[in-house]
Design a protein around this motif. Structure first.
Motif, PDB file in Angstrom:
ATOM      1  N   ASP A  98      82.191  19.112  21.758  1.00 41.13           N
ATOM      2  CA  ASP A  98      82.543  17.697  21.853  1.00 41.13           C
ATOM      3  C   ASP A  98      84.058  17.558  21.830  1.00 41.13           C
ATOM      4  N   ARG A 137      74.777  21.438  24.369  1.00 41.20           N
ATOM      5  CA  ARG A 137      75.151  20.088  24.789  1.00 41.20           C
ATOM      6  C   ARG A 137      76.664  20.035  24.859  1.00 41.20           C
ATOM      7  N   CYS A 139      79.977  17.404  25.610  1.00 38.26           N
ATOM      8  CA  CYS A 139      80.466  16.040  25.787  1.00 38.26           C
ATOM      9  C   CYS A 139      81.986  16.098  25.956  1.00 38.26           C
ATOM     10  N   SER A 142      83.868  11.360  30.302  1.00 39.25           N
ATOM     11  CA  SER A 142      82.661  10.529  30.429  1.00 39.25           C
ATOM     12  C   SER A 142      81.431  11.379  30.722  1.00 39.25           C
ATOM     13  N   GLU A 143      81.571  12.703  30.617  1.00 38.96           N
ATOM     14  CA  GLU A 143      80.482  13.626  30.958  1.00 38.96           C
ATOM     15  C   GLU A 143      79.641  13.982  29.731  1.00 38.96           C
ATOM     16  N   ASN A 144      78.355  14.186  29.985  1.00 33.84           N
ATOM     17  CA  ASN A 144      77.411  14.561  28.936  1.00 33.84           C
ATOM     18  C   ASN A 144      76.361  15.465  29.560  1.00 33.84           C
ATOM     19  N   HIS A 145      76.356  16.739  29.197  1.00 34.16           N
ATOM     20  CA  HIS A 145      75.428  17.708  29.775  1.00 34.16           C
ATOM     21  C   HIS A 145      74.671  18.409  28.653  1.00 34.16           C
ATOM     22  N   THR A 173      85.153  10.322  25.045  1.00 28.35           N
ATOM     23  CA  THR A 173      83.715  10.446  24.863  1.00 28.35           C
ATOM     24  C   THR A 173      83.184   9.279  24.043  1.00 28.35           C
ATOM     25  N   SER A 174      81.876   9.138  24.006  1.00 24.87           N
ATOM     26  CA  SER A 174      81.258   8.029  23.286  1.00 24.87           C
ATOM     27  C   SER A 174      81.498   8.158  21.786  1.00 24.87           C
ATOM     28  N   ILE A 178      77.865  14.280  18.706  1.00 28.86           N
ATOM     29  CA  ILE A 178      77.205  15.126  19.692  1.00 28.86           C
ATOM     30  C   ILE A 178      75.816  15.575  19.251  1.00 28.86           C
ATOM     31  N   THR A 182      69.698  13.280  20.791  1.00 28.02           N
ATOM     32  CA  THR A 182      69.554  14.259  21.864  1.00 28.02           C
ATOM     33  C   THR A 182      68.396  15.203  21.568  1.00 28.02           C
TER      34      THR A 182
END
Length: 303
Positions: A98, A137, A139, A142-145, A173-174, A178, A182
């Protein structure tokens, strides 16, 4: 100077990630006492191939081996149940990366974001080389994978390469942590969880989920800082963040106050993580990614 300590650019290319694969092979092995010792909580550990002791019985999940379905319990309850064995849980790993916009910064060698991404790459390669299961995961910007599938190394490396792109410092990031909301963490059990982040705080709801994660897994929190930022000469600097490039006036008093604030916040972070049973370690940007990976190896988070 090491090619990993000071890469040509903070934006990493395919050649650099291939180099990480080479270094991952040279890390050595974790001490036997670390790799095969029984640890605290619900986590159990046994030498590979040394028996098949059942660890737990739980509701069937899509990723479970059909051979380990407990048909007797399934018939009695009307719901599929799976037997999990200690041997199968030895080398399951969860990587959580993150990066805030502030991570895309550094005064020496490279950026904090780059060092985190290098370490994530070493973890990915090492897991592949040792035949370990790796969920993850990521972050950044603006990406989140996220993925909990086997055989995703090329995809993960491609996403890490993208994460090193400096354009992502323009988008933060949000606010959620992280490990929250999820699937890769919600049902995580008996895994080595490695959290790589420059963030120091989270909200109350996220803390409850972090506590649950630490209860059922062995969690390692790696923090990377650039201590040299507090030693900069007073003056005017150009700084880049999510708002773009701007002029920043830095005074000696301001640096001292910023340093004191960081140390106070970091002490609180360490104490809170320790209370949750999470191993927290801080490294400076001047330390090589191989050193960080070897530390995780010594802690049993890698093998």
């Amino acid at each position: 100077m090491s090619q990993l300590l000071s890469p040509e650019s903070p934006e990493l290319d395919d050649k650099h990630f291939a180099l990480l694969g080479h270094y991952a092979k040279q890390l050595g092995r974790a001490p036997k006492a670390i790799r095969f010792a029984t640890t605290s909580g619900e986590r159990r550990s046994h030498k590979k191939g040394h028996g098949m002791e059942m660890l737990e019985l739980r509701a069937y999940q899509a990723s479970d081996d059909l051979r380990h379905i407990d048909w007797r319990v399934t018939a009695r309850t009307g719901q599929a149940h799976t037997r999990l064995y200690a041997q199968e849980n030895d080398h399951q790993r969860l990587l959580l990366l993150d990066l805030s916009s502030s991570a895309y910064f550094g005064t020496r060698h490279s950026f904090i974001s780059t060092r985190f991404i290098q370490l994530a790459g070493l973890i990915a390669w090492r897991s592949k080389q040792q035949g370990d299961t790796l969920s993850y995961r990521l972050c950044y910007g603006s990406e989140n994978h996220a993925s909990n599938k086997v055989g995703t190394l090329p995809i993960l490396l491609s996403q890490l390469k993208d994460a090193s792109n400096l354009k992502h410092r323009m988008n933060d990031t949000s606010d959620s942590s992280i490990w929250s909301n999820t699937p890769v963490t919600r049902k995580s059990h008996s895994k080595d969880v490695i959290i790589l982040t420059d963030k120091q705080s989270w909200n109350d709801g996220d803390e409850a989920e972090l506590m649950q994660l630490a209860k059922h897994n062995s969690v390692h929190w790696i923090q990377i800082i650039d201590s040299n930022v507090y030693n900069l000469p007073a003056g005017q600097y150009q700084m880049a963040d999510s708002q773009g490039i701007k002029q920043v006036n830095i005074s000696k008093q301001g640096l001292n106050e910023a340093r004191l604030d960081f140390l106070t916040q970091n002490k609180k972070l360490h104490e809170k993580l320790t209370t949750l049973g999470i191993r927290h370690q801080t490294f400076d940007i001047t330390e090589s990614p191989e050193k960080l990976a070897r530390f995780l190896l010594s802690q049993g988070a890698l093998r």
